[in-house]
Each structure stands twice: as structure tokens, then as C-alpha cells.
Design an enzyme around this catalytic site. Structure first.
Site, PDB file in Angstrom:
ATOM      1  N   SER A 119       0.828  -1.093   0.367  1.00  0.00           N
ATOM      2  CA  SER A 119       0.499   0.215  -0.358  1.00  0.00           C
ATOM      3  C   SER A 119       1.201   1.317   0.571  1.00  0.00           C
ATOM      4  CB  SER A 119      -1.025   0.428   1.603  1.00  0.00           C
ATOM      5  OG  SER A 119      -1.583  -0.699   0.880  1.00  0.00           O
ATOM      6  N   HIS A 140      -0.723  -2.563  -7.831  1.00  0.00           N
ATOM      7  CA  HIS A 140      -1.977  -2.220  -6.112  1.00  0.00           C
ATOM      8  C   HIS A 140      -3.181  -2.375  -6.279  1.00  0.00           C
ATOM      9  CE1 HIS A 140      -2.504   0.505  -2.797  1.00  0.00           C
ATOM     10  NE2 HIS A 140      -3.035  -0.322  -2.572  1.00  0.00           N
ATOM     11  N   GLU A 152      -2.424   0.232  -9.893  1.00  0.00           N
ATOM     12  CA  GLU A 152      -1.622   1.291  -9.902  1.00  0.00           C
ATOM     13  C   GLU A 152      -0.843   0.343  -9.909  1.00  0.00           C
ATOM     14  OE1 GLU A 152      -2.102   5.225  -6.832  1.00  0.00           O
ATOM     15  OE2 GLU A 152      -1.922   3.454  -5.264  1.00  0.00           O
ATOM     16  N   ASN A 190      -2.824   6.480  -2.077  1.00  0.00           N
ATOM     17  CA  ASN A 190      -2.819   6.551  -0.210  1.00  0.00           C
ATOM     18  C   ASN A 190      -2.708   7.554   0.127  1.00  0.00           C
ATOM     19  OD1 ASN A 190      -4.517   3.660   0.370  1.00  0.00           O
ATOM     20  ND2 ASN A 190      -2.606   2.879   0.150  1.00  0.00           N
TER      21      ASN A 190
END
Ligand code: CAA
Ligand code: NAD
Length: 282
Positions: A119, A140, A152, A190
Site C-alpha cells: 500500500s 497495487h 496502480e 494512499n
């Protein structure tokens, strides 16, 4: 490079979802965790997700059985030696991940792609640990993996064109929308999402409003599908804290300091949905 066989390490909520979607497009999958119980939990998650799809008549029983038969399990990383790509989805801890990537650098075939679903941890750190820098990339996925469209794809400075392009194509083949992101702590998702969740926790700590009220504000006021505290519970408060710690340390900026309430809750084993209690009881 053609991806035929996929290894997934970590059979938690993300690893199980990744294994499910890969098996769903007829990849051969090996799902790995540290013991049989955790591997079996992953298989149970996949089975109940697929069963829901059968009930909703999105797939038939035969398709469900085919997908399940595409997934084998192991508790030995060494059994991933003939995989074309390994997607790591273990706990968000840089030292544990570095150790795993060092091991994978030794035990997987030389042209295998080593992808991380981290993450927040910069992919370059894992690439260096692996000793096979050109083959390492971030992949991701978002939670819940079978539902969310975004992946991602994080390109470290050392990621080769072939590694990046093959990973990007795999995400497309999975019927996801891949987005190229450069290698910064927390990537795009994130770096933006977690400070918002952290701020919602400060609102609880400072008595601005009750958790349910905060979530209602963000759901009805900003059209978010889940309020930030419900979402933090869903992600896992341990994972939220680990992400904030990476942002705080690697960006070296006080604006990313983890909320003391988050630290306290993790210390007390209140990790959200996975332990039955977080900002809500489950
Ligand atoms: N696993 C698999 N499928 C799930 C699921 C799960 N855990 N939870 C819900 N679903 C499916 C349901 O089966 C349902 O499918 P159908 O409509 O096809 O039947 C669909 O999702 C919608 O579910 P519900 O109607 O029960 O509930 P909902 O409309 O509230 O949707 C949700 C649930 C999709 C999770 C939605 O609330 C949502 O989008 N929440 C936000 C999720 C989010 O922000 N994810 C990103 C987290 S951050 C991250 O992943 C990155 C990181 O590194 C931390
Ligand atoms: P989880 O706690 O549900 O599962 C982690 C699994 O990894 C556990 O089953 C654990 O036994 C296993 N594991 C730990 N160390 C291992 C090792 N050395 N070898 C093999 N297995 C090991 O966690 P999760 O929510 O699935 O998160 C996994 C990864 O995905 C983390 O890096 C997290 O940051 C990332 N991620 C999480 C979310 C989310 O919303 N939870 C979203 C995107 C990415």
C-alpha cells in the site's frame, strides 16, 4: 512475456481476492501463506465470493468449480519456482517484505516478475532487496479486489520496460484499469486517502463528532460509498497505521503523523473487521 502461472503470497483479504481474479481469467494460481489454516481461510473467502456470484447468476456452478480448480495452495515459497509472476500480498511491514523479496530473488525463475501489492512501501526498496531490480514492480490492487477496477502499476527507477508492460497488460487482462504511478511513498491512492482517514480519527479523538456522524457527513455530504472510519475498519487499522508510518517517516513531514487514537487501537488489538472491532463492532 506470457503469464501462464501466477504465485500469490499472503492469503489474507487482498491475496485471496488477487488469486480469485487471476483464476477467473484461467491463469494457473498458487496461493501461499505461512500455514495451512491461513491458506484455507483464503480458499474459504474465494469460495464464498464465488458462491455469491452463482447465487446472483453472474456465473454458473461449473464456472465456479473451474475457477476453484485453477487455484492450488502451498505453505512453501519454494513451490513458486515455475511461476511467471509472483504477486506479494503479505503484511505491510518493510523488513518482512524485504526478507521475502530477498528469498524470492533466490528461489524463483530468473525471468519471473516479482510484483508487490504494498500500500505504501517504495518499490525500489523491495527491488534492491531482491537482487533482481529489473523484474520488480508494484501492482497495487484496491479492496475488495473482485469489485474495484483500479490497479496502480508502480514503476521503480530500475523496473524494466518488459516487466512494466507485462504487468500493465496483466491488469488489463484482469478487466481492471491500470494506471502508471511513479515510485513515491503511498503512491497516489494512499498518499491522498490515508491522510483523510487519519483526519477522521483526529475528529473522533478531539470529540468533533461520533464515528457514525463523521461517516454520515462524508457519505451524504461528499458521496463517498463508505465513511472514512467504516473504510478504515474495512482496510484494517493495522494496515492504516503501517501506511501512515511509512508516509510519516519517508516524507519526513509532520502532516502525516499517525493519529494517537489509531496507534492506541492497534496496540489494543482493535484492527477493524478482521478482529470484530474497530471504530465499529462487527
Ligand atoms: N469481496 C467481494 N465482493 C464484495 C465485497 C467483498 N469484501 N464486499 C462487497 N462486495 C460486492 C457485493 O457482492 C456486491 O456485488 P453485486 O452488486 O455484484 O452483487 C457489490 O460488491 C456491492 O456490495 P453491496 O451492495 O453489499 O454494498 P455496497 O454497495 O456498499 O458496496 C463496496 C460495497 C463495493 C465495498 C462499496 O462500499 C465501496 O466501494 N466502498 C469503498 C471501497 C474502497 O474505497 N476501497 C479502496 C480501499 S483503499 C485500498 O484498497 C488501497 C489500500 O492500499 C489500503
Ligand atoms: P491481511 O492481514 O488480511 O493478510 C496478510 C496475510 O499475509 C496473512 O494471511 C498473513 O498470514 C500473511 N503473511 C504474513 N507474513 C507472511 C510471509 N512472510 N509469507 C507468507 N504470508 C505471510 O492483509 P491484507 O489486507 O490482505 O494486506 C496485504 C497487503 O496488501 C499489505 O501490504 C497491504 O498494505 C496491502 N493492501 C491492503 C489493502 C486493504 O484494503 N487491506 C488494499 C491494498 C493493498
Amino acid at each position: 512475456m506470457k503469464i501462464r502461472k501466477v504465485g500469490v503470497i499472503g492469503a489474507g483479504q487482498m491475496g485471496a481476492g488477487i488469486a480469485q481474479v487471476c483464476a477467473g481469467i484461467d491463469k494457473e494460481v498458487i496461493l501461499c501463506d505461512i500455514n495451512e489454516e491461513f491458506v484455507q481461510n483464503g480458499i474459504n473467502t474465494i469460495t464464498s465470493n464465488l458462491q455469491r456470484s452463482v447465487t446472483k447468476e453472474r456465473i454458473n456452478q461449473e464456472k465456479m468449480e473451474t475457477i476453484l480448480s485453477n487455484v492450488n495452495t502451498t505453505i512453501q515459497n519454494g513451490n513458486l519456482s515455475d511461476c511467471d509472476i509472483i504477486i506479494e500480498a503479505i503484511i505491510e511491514n518493510v523488513n518482512v517484505k524485504k526478507k521475502l523479496f530477498a528469498d524470492l530473488g533466490q528461489t524463483t525463475k530468473k525471468d519471473a516478475i516479482l510484483a508487490s501489492n504494498t500500500s505504501s512501501i517504495p518499490i525500489g526498496i523491495l527491488a534492491e532487496a531482491s537482487g533482481r531490480q529489473a523484474n520488480v514492480v508494484g501492482m497495487h490492487f484496491m479492496n475488495p479486489v473482485p469489485v474495484m477496477k483500479l490497479v496502480e502499476v508502480i514503476r521503480a527507477k530500475t523496473t524494466s520496460d518488459e516487466t512494466f508492460n507485462t504487468t500493465f497488460k496483466l491488469a488489463k487482462d484482469l478487466n481492471k484499469t491500470p494506471v502508471l504511478v511513479n515510485d513515491f511513498p503511498g503512491f497516489v491512492s494512499n498518499r491522498i486517502l490515508l491522510p483523510m482517514l487519519n483526519e477522521a480519527m483526529f475528529c473522533v479523538l478531539e470529540g468533533v463528532a461520533e464515528p457514525k456522524a463523521i461517516d454520515t457527513v462524508m457519505k451524504l455530504g461528499m458521496s463517498h460509498p463508505m465513511g472514512p472510519l467504516r473504510l478504515a475498519d474495512f482496510i484494517g487499522l493495522d494496515t492504516c497505521l503501517a501506511i501512515m508510518q511509512v508516509l510519516h517517516r519517508d516524507m519526513n513531514d509532520e502532516k502525516y503523523r499517525p493519529c494517537p487514537l489509531l496507534i492506541e487501537m492497534v496496540k489494543n488489538g482493535k484492527l477493524g473487521n478482521k478482529t470484530g472491532e474497530g471504530f465499529y463492532k462487527y
